[in-house]
Structures are given as C-alpha cells and as structure tokens.
Design a protein around this motif. Structure first.
Motif, PDB file in Angstrom:
ATOM      1  N   GLY A  10       4.702   7.502   7.369  1.00 16.14           N
ATOM      2  CA  GLY A  10       5.194   6.830   6.133  1.00 16.14           C
ATOM      3  C   GLY A  10       4.190   5.801   5.960  1.00 16.14           C
ATOM      4  O   GLY A  10       3.079   5.875   5.542  1.00 16.14           O
ATOM      5  N   ALA A  11       4.821   4.546   5.780  1.00 19.34           N
ATOM      6  CA  ALA A  11       4.259   3.471   5.352  1.00 19.34           C
ATOM      7  C   ALA A  11       4.953   2.109   5.724  1.00 19.34           C
ATOM      8  O   ALA A  11       5.979   2.122   6.142  1.00 19.34           O
ATOM      9  N   VAL A  12       4.144   1.058   6.223  1.00 18.63           N
ATOM     10  CA  VAL A  12       4.279  -0.315   6.482  1.00 18.63           C
ATOM     11  C   VAL A  12       3.966  -1.349   5.911  1.00 18.63           C
ATOM     12  O   VAL A  12       2.813  -1.315   5.321  1.00 18.63           O
ATOM     13  N   ARG A  13       4.802  -2.508   5.682  1.00 15.99           N
ATOM     14  CA  ARG A  13       4.199  -3.564   5.090  1.00 15.99           C
ATOM     15  C   ARG A  13       4.583  -4.851   6.222  1.00 15.99           C
ATOM     16  O   ARG A  13       5.935  -4.929   6.329  1.00 15.99           O
ATOM     17  N   TRP A  14       3.431  -5.736   6.285  1.00 18.77           N
ATOM     18  CA  TRP A  14       3.919  -6.936   7.221  1.00 18.77           C
ATOM     19  C   TRP A  14       3.978  -8.135   6.273  1.00 18.77           C
ATOM     20  O   TRP A  14       2.950  -8.452   5.531  1.00 18.77           O
ATOM     21  N   ASN A  15       4.985  -8.665   6.453  1.00 19.25           N
ATOM     22  CA  ASN A  15       5.215 -10.043   5.815  1.00 19.25           C
ATOM     23  C   ASN A  15       4.577 -10.270   4.350  1.00 19.25           C
ATOM     24  O   ASN A  15       3.981 -11.279   4.028  1.00 19.25           O
ATOM     25  N   PRO A  18      -0.075  -6.346   1.867  1.00 18.36           N
ATOM     26  CA  PRO A  18      -0.167  -4.895   1.145  1.00 18.36           C
ATOM     27  C   PRO A  18       0.305  -4.127   2.217  1.00 18.36           C
ATOM     28  O   PRO A  18       0.695  -3.961   3.301  1.00 18.36           O
ATOM     29  N   THR A  19       0.836  -2.809   1.553  1.00 13.84           N
ATOM     30  CA  THR A  19       1.374  -1.838   2.018  1.00 13.84           C
ATOM     31  C   THR A  19       0.374  -0.679   2.661  1.00 13.84           C
ATOM     32  O   THR A  19      -0.462  -0.318   1.710  1.00 13.84           O
ATOM     33  N   TYR A  20       0.516  -0.127   3.900  1.00 16.40           N
ATOM     34  CA  TYR A  20      -0.377   0.656   4.288  1.00 16.40           C
ATOM     35  C   TYR A  20       0.225   2.023   4.685  1.00 16.40           C
ATOM     36  O   TYR A  20       1.487   1.972   5.200  1.00 16.40           O
ATOM     37  N   GLY A  21      -0.311   3.109   4.342  1.00 14.38           N
ATOM     38  CA  GLY A  21      -0.053   4.414   4.638  1.00 14.38           C
ATOM     39  C   GLY A  21      -0.040   4.488   6.473  1.00 14.38           C
ATOM     40  O   GLY A  21      -1.050   4.078   6.927  1.00 14.38           O
ATOM     41  N   VAL A  22       0.883   5.174   6.823  1.00  9.32           N
ATOM     42  CA  VAL A  22       0.813   5.620   8.400  1.00  9.32           C
ATOM     43  C   VAL A  22       0.873   7.082   8.604  1.00  9.32           C
ATOM     44  O   VAL A  22       1.647   7.675   8.191  1.00  9.32           O
ATOM     45  N   PRO A  23      -0.458   7.530   9.202  1.00  7.42           N
ATOM     46  CA  PRO A  23      -0.384   8.897   9.272  1.00  7.42           C
ATOM     47  C   PRO A  23       0.825   9.441  10.304  1.00  7.42           C
ATOM     48  O   PRO A  23       1.484   8.691  11.143  1.00  7.42           O
ATOM     49  N   THR A  24       1.083  10.813  10.435  1.00  6.35           N
ATOM     50  CA  THR A  24       2.084  10.972  11.419  1.00  6.35           C
ATOM     51  C   THR A  24       1.406  11.046  12.929  1.00  6.35           C
ATOM     52  O   THR A  24       0.407  11.144  13.271  1.00  6.35           O
TER      53      THR A  24
END
Length: 67
Positions: A10-15, A18-24
């Motif tokens: 999915g995706a993750v954003r820290w604090n 920017p938002t980053y895609g997370v591979p499976t």
C-alpha cells in the motif's frame, strides 16, 4: 514496516512528510524502512504514521522501533 498475519502492500506517510508506495511484502519476512532519525538522550518525540492498504492485501501492519 511489514505485514502482520499476511502480505502487506500500500502506502505510508511518516509525520506529514511525503507518501511512499510500499510493495507487496511477505508477512514477517520482508519489510521496508519508513524513517530514520535520532532522538537526543532524555527526550521524547511524537510522530504520526499514516498507512493505506492496497486492494485485498491484509490491513494489519507491524512497525518495529529500535534503538
């Protein structure tokens, strides 16, 4: 960050960064680093972690914090 109980992607954003895609990621065997920072001894901080799960992948995610 890794899947907990099944694959995660999915995706993750820290604090509010920017938002980053997370591979499976395979559960508990693969992971991605979402942040690296140093906290001065004797202090504490609060950070927000925002996640979004892709498609039909598992919702639970595990986040490991180390010293």
């Amino acid at each position: 960050m890794t899947g907990r109980g099944g694959s995660y992607g999915g995706a993750v954003r820290w604090n509010n960064g920017p938002t980053y895609g997370v591979p499976t990621l395979a559960s508990n065997t693969q992971g991605v680093r979402i942040a690296t920072f140093t906290i001065p001894k004797g202090t504490s901080v609060t950070h927000s972690v925002y996640t979004s799960t892709a498609g039909s992948l598992n919702t639970p995610a595990a986040i490991l914090i180390t010293e």
